[in-house]
Structures are given as structure tokens and as C-alpha cells.
Design an enzyme around this catalytic site. Structure first.
Site, PDB file in Angstrom:
ATOM      1  N   GLU A  16       1.010  -1.109   0.073  1.00 55.14           N
ATOM      2  CA  GLU A  16       0.485  -0.408  -0.368  1.00 55.14           C
ATOM      3  C   GLU A  16       0.757   1.284  -0.230  1.00 55.14           C
ATOM      4  O   GLU A  16       0.336   2.245  -0.708  1.00 55.14           O
ATOM      5  CB  GLU A  16      -0.912   0.159   1.105  1.00 55.14           C
TER       6      GLU A  16
ATOM      7  N   HIS B 109     -10.661  -5.291  10.118  1.00 55.81           N
ATOM      8  CA  HIS B 109     -12.096  -5.685   8.270  1.00 55.81           C
ATOM      9  C   HIS B 109     -12.939  -3.778   8.122  1.00 55.81           C
ATOM     10  O   HIS B 109     -13.568  -4.449   7.704  1.00 55.81           O
ATOM     11  CB  HIS B 109     -11.913  -6.217   7.646  1.00 55.81           C
TER      12      HIS B 109
HETATM   13  C1  LIG Z   1      -2.357  -4.986   3.886  1.00 52.40           C
HETATM   14  C2  LIG Z   1      -3.500  -5.968   3.875  1.00 52.40           C
HETATM   15  N1  LIG Z   1      -3.942  -5.255   2.706  1.00 52.40           N
HETATM   16  C3  LIG Z   1      -4.194  -5.846   1.833  1.00 52.40           C
HETATM   17  C4  LIG Z   1      -4.826  -6.671   2.514  1.00 52.40           C
HETATM   18  C5  LIG Z   1      -6.519  -7.846   1.624  1.00 52.40           C
HETATM   19  N2  LIG Z   1      -5.468  -9.128   0.963  1.00 52.40           N
HETATM   20  C6  LIG Z   1      -6.096  -9.745   2.562  1.00 52.40           C
HETATM   21  S1  LIG Z   1      -5.288 -11.344   2.118  1.00 52.40           S
HETATM   22  C7  LIG Z   1      -4.475 -10.918   0.426  1.00 52.40           C
HETATM   23  C8  LIG Z   1      -3.179 -11.913  -0.283  1.00 52.40           C
HETATM   24  C9  LIG Z   1      -2.241 -12.344   0.236  1.00 52.40           C
HETATM   25  O1  LIG Z   1      -1.617 -13.180  -0.601  1.00 52.40           O
HETATM   26  P1  LIG Z   1      -0.579 -14.030   0.570  1.00 52.40           P
HETATM   27  O2  LIG Z   1       0.366 -13.590   1.311  1.00 52.40           O
HETATM   28  O3  LIG Z   1       0.162 -14.542  -0.915  1.00 52.40           O
HETATM   29  O4  LIG Z   1      -1.231 -15.035   1.271  1.00 52.40           O
HETATM   30  P2  LIG Z   1      -2.200 -16.277   0.917  1.00 52.40           P
HETATM   31  O5  LIG Z   1      -3.664 -15.919   1.078  1.00 52.40           O
HETATM   32  O6  LIG Z   1      -1.366 -16.687  -0.633  1.00 52.40           O
HETATM   33  O7  LIG Z   1      -1.900 -17.455   1.679  1.00 52.40           O
HETATM   34  C10 LIG Z   1      -4.669  -9.565   0.432  1.00 52.40           C
HETATM   35  C11 LIG Z   1      -4.236  -9.013  -0.882  1.00 52.40           C
HETATM   36  C12 LIG Z   1      -5.058  -7.610   3.597  1.00 52.40           C
HETATM   37  N3  LIG Z   1      -5.229  -7.936   4.323  1.00 52.40           N
HETATM   38  N4  LIG Z   1      -4.479  -6.480   4.514  1.00 52.40           N
END
Ligand SMILES: Cc1ncc(C[n+]2csc(CCOP(=O)(O)OP(=O)(O)O)c2C)c(N)n1
Ligand SMILES: [Mg+2]
Lengths: 342, 331
Positions: free
Chosen positions: B60, B129
Site C-alpha cells: 500500500e 476489517h
Molecule cells: C495490508 C493489507 N492489504 C491487503 C489486504 C487484503 N488481502 C488479504 S489476503 C491478501 C493476499 C495475501 O496473499 P499472500 O500473502 O500470498 O497469502 P495467501 O492468501 O496466499 O495465503 C490480500 C491482498 C490485507 N488484508 N491487508
């Protein structure tokens, strides 16, 4: 307990240890499938991120920890909590938002915390757990008891500034922290190639002078071996390690995600050729463990998952008085201002 | 006029502005392959290409920081943050850069950037959230903060925000994307000013001063109250900074009573800001203390029953109105 030579069946592990790894992966799989069902029935609300496909990572990495060691994870954390010893009933009840949940129903699927088993949180802000893990590591270093912290995060999380700040600090201060990136190739819908300027975490670890290992995250024994080396480094040298476990989530990012952004044949390939449980069962059979034993373990896992859902469903919702409880230790500080009594 | 959703309205705004001005680019997490977390950006990358519609890594601070830089260098970036909760990771760039550079560099530069992000709770998404933090940013000189409640406003305000020469935070609501409302026909160019509120319903007995999703709660409460002979005026403030204070003061001058309604927390927030200004400049018009309906002063709980109790509902507004509108007023 020392294992006598004759007990060893595979990778230096006894039959009992092997079956424990197997049962643990199955527990996660069946628990998650049940949770998915209950979500569809409306028993679970909010976001639900399933761990199906990644079971070997949590199982292989957390099993070699001691009870006093701390595990910290993301919102995709039910599996990690279960391996750390959390009661499936209490985890499922948390997903249902009931008073018997590990976090009293106030956290939900993304916020499991189980003090008794040193599972110290599911965090829903991507990347937040890594700096927190550094703090735990620092406290453990001060305490000098040889306890360590293990933290799990995704391939998306390493693009946040928090990852880089945590890497640098952990190495700089020699913190006993094991960082495990579960690289499932996607951050929500964003494929790795669209997110990373390099294709592995090795150069990122190198940038901070941190020990790095990449491991097949679908091979529970390989994960376990790698984790044991990292745990040893943390416990005996107070040094961090970055582990990159290559894995895949078999379902969408959350229950709300139809996951249309992944090629069908890619998903199919992982599901049919790389299922960590199927792969492990093959090895177990080759080592002489009969199918009946494996089937029984699965039946047991299904039973536990079903019982957990029944327990959760029959548990009460939190009392409304809980709404204003637990905000702070000091109840007068928790509310910004209270009308003075007349 | 046509009836479209809030989500479609936002998409049309970006589309029309991208067609009109090639400097407009859209960046954010999962806005292309995933189609946008709330499907707002769906189809934009196919139409405008992946140079102008860019999926970013999960980061972000660099999304907003890069948007600030691109804006200073002559582009018109629209940055989407998945939710307002994650804007906290970018808050340094928002507060210390976007809001400051024009002033501290003596007016030599400016930041024509838009940040779009949804806020709000009520979907059991838990403590991290479910937040509504507009007051944090509305506190900061150098930023514009707006919160549309209808598809018409969503489209008109986003178009205005993209054309605006200053940094604008356009805060959507997670539970509003599916609502439908009337919007001018395609091809009819219109904007909604970023410094004017709107009276959504006229009434003589009490002013409901509100914004975002609570506008709809207030409309429902007003309908209920009307059955009992109490006529509430619903004032959609929609622009948090700059605030259209005259609109609120004019309403209070007529009704002599005000209830401020918001979803966020009570203390040091937007509603207290409204109330303080109404006391300061409209004191003589008030016949009763201003009432304040807010979310309960706790982090958002997950459990369904607790969450329901944590956010304001229609009856909370009705109760607040009845505390200050005497029975004799009801005719
Ligand atoms: C700071 C932040 N930005 C965006 C999100 C929304 N979000 C939740 S999970 C995710 C993807 C995360 O991917 P990864 O780190 O690869 O973990 P995975 O879900 O694949 O286990 C996003 C963008 C969030 N929760 N927190
Ligand atoms: Mg991932």
C-alpha cells in the site's frame, strides 16, 4: 525418547511419528472441508480462508517445535493453530462466533489466538505478523530459555514494507525467529510473476544476510527437515532463517473467491499430482504401512471435524455483555468517557 | 436517467474520465486479474490496456506513494486501496506527502490524485476489517475527503475528484456497492461538487445530520417517524472535508433540533466535529442538546450477535430523535 534403530521406518522417524504427521495433515484437511461446508450453510460469516493444499507446511514446520515456542500467523491460520495443539472444537467454535471459541467468538476465522498452546494470533493485515514475531523473538532472547518464534506468511506479504523491516531487524539483532513464507504462487488473484521482480526469495534473504532455504512445501518430511535446521539455528545460535515453502492452495483465496484467474489445468495438476496428503500416503505405503491404518486415520479426522462442528453449533453465542469486555485491562480506560453518575 | 448500481457508477466514472483524459491511470491490488476486490474495476484493463490499468504488488505504501509522485509529475492517478483499513499502511504518504507538498514547497507543485477505498463494517469481518476512519484524514489540512451514499453521487463525485487538482480521498462503503439508484444517461457529462452536501428528505421537526451508508438508515428512520407524525429532515453531508456547514446550519435553523448519525466511533470523530461546529455557529437555533448516534466504542466484534449490537440501527436513530423531539411536536 530415543528411537531404537528397528523402529525407524522413513527419514529417521518411527511409525508412530509418521502416523502422527499423517493424522495431523488429515485433521487440517477434514477440518477445513467441514468449515467450508458450514460457511456455505451460513453458520460461519465474514471471510473464511481455507488452508487446503498447504497442510504439509504447517504440519512439517510446527510439529518439531516445543510447546513453549510461539507460532504467529496470518488470517489463513486454522491449520497452524491445530498443529500447535489447539482444540478443534474451540477453533471451530471461533469460526462460528460462539462463546466457546478460542477467542471467545470475538475474533472469528482470521483472529485465532490460543494462549494455552502458544499460538499467538492470526492477523488480518497482511505482513503485520512479521514485526510482531521480531518482538516475541526479542523477548525470548531476553528470557534466555531457548524458546523461539515461528511466523507464517504468504508470497504477497513479502512485498509489504513490514517484511523488509522485519528481515533486517531479525538479522541485525540476531533474533530467534523462523520466518516461513508459504509461497502458493498467488496473492489473491495476483500471480507471482506480476508481483515479484525476482522469482525466489533467495536474493531477498541475501540482501539482509539471512540464512535461506527453499523447500517443497508439498513434502511434509522435507518441510520437517528444513524446519528442524532453522529451529536449531534459532534455539542454539539465536539466528533467524527465511524458509520459502513452495505450495498451492487448492481452493479460492477465500470462500467468496471463485478463483477464475488460475488456469484450470494448473489447478488440476496441483490437485491430482501434488496433493501433500496423497504424496505422503504413497510414501507410507511404500514403507509398509497398510491402507487400513491410513483409512482409519481419515475416518478419525472426519469424526473430529464433524464433532467440532456439532460442538460449535450447540455452543451459545457470546453474552451481549461481552461487547464491552476485554477492550483494555483498565476498564475505566477502555471507554473514552463515561457520563458521570448523577 | 437510468438505474445502475453504486459499483457500476464508480466504474463508469473511471471509464469516462479515462476516455476524456489520457493522463488518468488506475493502479491498485487485484484491480485487473481479480476484477477488483468489489468488482469496481472489472473490464477497465481490457478496455484501456495494462499500461493504464495496473495491478500492483501487495504494497500500500508504494501504491499511494507512486500515485503521489505520478500526480506531481503530471499524471492523474486513481489509486484503489482494497479497504480503508489497509490505508493505514499508506497513511504516511497520505498525511506527510500528499497533504503537505504543495504547502511546504511554496505552491510550486500539487497532487491531482484520487484514492478510492471502501470503509465500513457489518459483514462480520472482524476488528481489523470493519473500520470507518475518515475523521483521521479529514483532520489533515491539504486533503479532500468525500463519502458518497448513492450511485449518482458516487459517479459524479468520482468524476469531480479525478478532475480536481488536489488530493481527494473518496471513501466508499462495503455494503453500498450493490445498491441501485438513478444516474444520468451515458454520454451526459456531469459532476457533483466536492464541497456541497444535499438534503435527502425535507422535514420540520429534527435534522438528521449524516453521511455514507447511514444516510440510508436515516431515510428509513425518517419514514418510520413520519408514521408517528414526526418529520425528520435528512441531511447528507457527503463532503467531510471541506464541510458544507451552511447546509447543516440552515437545516437546524428550521428544525431547531439535530441528531448526528454515523457508523464510526463517537470520540474525536466526524460526528463530534459536526456537532461542535453546529454548537459554535448555530447555538441560538438549538432547542435541545444535539444527540449522537454512533458505533459502540469498542473494536468490531466478529460474533453475529455482538456485531449487530456494535453498529447503529434504525431504531437507535428513532430513539435519539424521540429523546429530543417533545411529544407535543408530533401533530
Ligand atoms: C495490508 C493489507 N492489504 C491487503 C489486504 C487484503 N488481502 C488479504 S489476503 C491478501 C493476499 C495475501 O496473499 P499472500 O500473502 O500470498 O497469502 P495467501 O492468501 O496466499 O495465503 C490480500 C491482498 C490485507 N488484508 N491487508
Ligand atoms: Mg499467496
Amino acid at each position: 525418547m530415543a528411537i531404537s534403530k528397528s523402529d525407524v521406518m522413513l527419514a529417521g522417524l518411527s511409525r508412530e511419528q509418521l502416523l502422527d504427521l499423517h493424522a495431523t495433515m488429515l485433521l487440517i484437511r477434514r477440518f477445513e472441508e467441514k468449515a467450508g461446508e458450514e460457511y456455505t450453510l451460513g453458520k460461519i460469516g465474514g471471510f473464511l480462508h481455507l488452508y487446503i493444499g498447504q497442510e504439509a507446511v504447517a504440519t512439517g514446520a510446527i510439529k518439531p517445535l516445543r510447546p513453549q515456542d510461539v507460532v504467529i500467523s496470518s488470517y489463513r491460520e486454522h491449520g497452524h493453530a491445530l498443529v500447535k495443539g489447539s482444540d478443534p472444537n474451540a477453533v471451530m467454535a471461533e469460526l462460528f462466533g460462539r462463546s466457546t471459541g478460542v477467542s471467545k467468538g470475538k475474533g472469528g476465522s482470521m483472529h485465532i489466538f490460543d494462549d494455552q498452546h502458544n499460538f499467538h494470533g492470526g492477523y488480518a493485515i497482511v505482513g503485520a505478523q512479521m514485526p510482531i514475531a521480531c518482538g516475541y523473538g526479542l523477548a525470548q532472547k531476553f528470557a534466555g530459555k531457548g524458546d523461539i518464534t515461528m511466523t507464517f506468511f504468504g508470497d504477497g506479504a513479502v512485498d509489504e514494507g513490514a517484511f523488509h523491516e522485519a528481515m533486517n531487524l531479525a538479522e541485525l539483532w540476531s533474533l530467534p525467529v523462523v520466518f516461513i513464507c508459504e509461497n502458493n504462487l498467488y496473492s489473491m488473484g495476483n500471480a507471482l510473476a506480476k508481483a515479484w521482480s525476482v522469482s525466489s526469495l533467495e536474493p531477498r534473504a541475501a540482501a539482509y544476510g539471512m540464512a535461506y532455504e527453499r523447500v517443497d512445501g508439498m513434502d511434509v518430511l522435507a518441510v520437517r527437515d528444513t524446519a528442524i535446521r532453522a529451529i536449531d539455528r534459532a534455539r542454539n545460535q539465536s539466528k533467524p532463517t527465511l524458509i520459502e515453502a513452495m505450495t498451492y492452495r487448492f481452493r479460492g483465496h477465500s470462500m467468496a473467491d471463485p478463483a477464475t484467474y488460475r488456469p484450470k489445468d494448473e489447478v488440476e495438476l496441483w490437485r491430482t499430482q501434488r496433493d501433500p496428503i496423497v504424496l505422503f500416503e504413497q510414501k507410507l505405503r511404500e514403507a509398509g504401512i497398510d491402507q487400513e491404518t491410513l483409512t482409519k486415520a481419515d475416518d478419525r479426522a472426519i469424526q473430529i471435524a464433524d464433532a467440532a462442528a456439532a460442538f460449535a453449533d450447540s455452543s451459545p453465542f457470546p453474552d451481549l455483555s461481552e461487547l464491552t469486555q476485554d477492550v483494555m485491562i483498565d476498564p475505566t480506560g477502555a471507554i473514552a468517557w463515561r457520563r458521570p453518575r448523577k | 436517467m437510468r438505474t445502475i448500481t453504486y459499483r457500476e457508477a464508480l466504474r463508469e466514472a473511471m471509464r469516462e474520465e479515462m476516455l476524456r483524459d489520457e493522463r488518468v491511470i488506475v493502479i491498485g491490488e487485484d484491480i485487473d486479474g481479480y476484477g477488483g476486490t468489489y468488482a469496481v474495476t472489472k473490464g477497465l484493463a481490457d478496455e484501456f490496456g495494462r499500461e493504464r490499468v495496473r495491478d500492483t504488488p501487495l504494497a500500500e505504501e508504494v501504491i499511494v506513494g507512486a500515485a503521489v509522485g505520478a500526480a506531481m509529475a503530471g499524471m492523474r492517478p486513481v489509486a484503489e486501496l482494497m479497504t480503508m483499513n489497509f490505508s493505514l499502511l499508506a497513511s504516511d504518504q497520505i498525511v506527510n506527502t500528499a497533504a503537505k507538498v504543495r504547502y511546504m514547497f511554496g505552491g510550486q507543485t500539487h497532487v491531482p490524485m484520487v484514492i478510492r477505498m471502501p470503509a465500513g463494517g457489518g459483514a462480520q469481518r472482524g476488528a481489523q476489517h470493519s473500520q470507518t476512519l475518515e475523521s483521521w484524514y479529514a483532520h489533515i489540512p491539504g486533503l479532500k475527503v468525500v463519502m458518497p451514499a448513492t450511485p449518482y453521487d458516487a459517479k459524479g463525485m468520482l468524476k469531480a475528484a479525478i478532475r480536481d487538482e488536489d488530493p481527494v480521498l473518496l471513501i466508499e462503503h462495503e455494503l453500498l456497492y450493490g445498491i441501485k439508484g438513478e444516474v444520468p444517461d451515458e454520454g451526459v457529462d456531469f459532476t457533483v461538487p466536492l464541497n456541497r452536501g444535499e438534503v435527502r428528505r425535507e422535514g420540520r421537526d429534527v435534522s438528521l445530520i449524516t453521511f455514507s451508508r447511514c444516510v440510508h438508515l436515516c431515510m428509513q428512520a425518517a419514514e418510520e417517524l413520519a408514521k408517528e407524525g414526526i418529520e425528520a429532515e435528512v441531511v447528507d453531508m457527503r463532503c467531510i472535508r471541506p464541510i458544507d456547514l451552511d447546509l447543516a446550519l440552515d437545516s437546524v435553523k428550521k428544525t431547531n433540533r439535530a441528531v448526528v448519525v454515523e457508523e464510526g466511533w463517537k470520540y474525536y470523530g466526524t460526528g463530534q466535529g459536526f456537532a461542535a461546529l453546529i454548537y459554535e455557529y448555530g447555538f441560538d437555533d438549538l432547542d435541545a442538546p444535539i444527540q449522537h448516534v454512533t458505533g459502540v466504542d469498542v473494536p468490531a466484534p466478529y460474533a453475529k450477535n455482538l456485531e449487530k449490537a456494535a453498529f447503529p440501527v434504525r431504531n437507535d436513530i428513532i430513539d435519539a430523535v424521540k429523546r429530543i423531539v417533545p411529544q407535543r411536536v408530533a401533530r
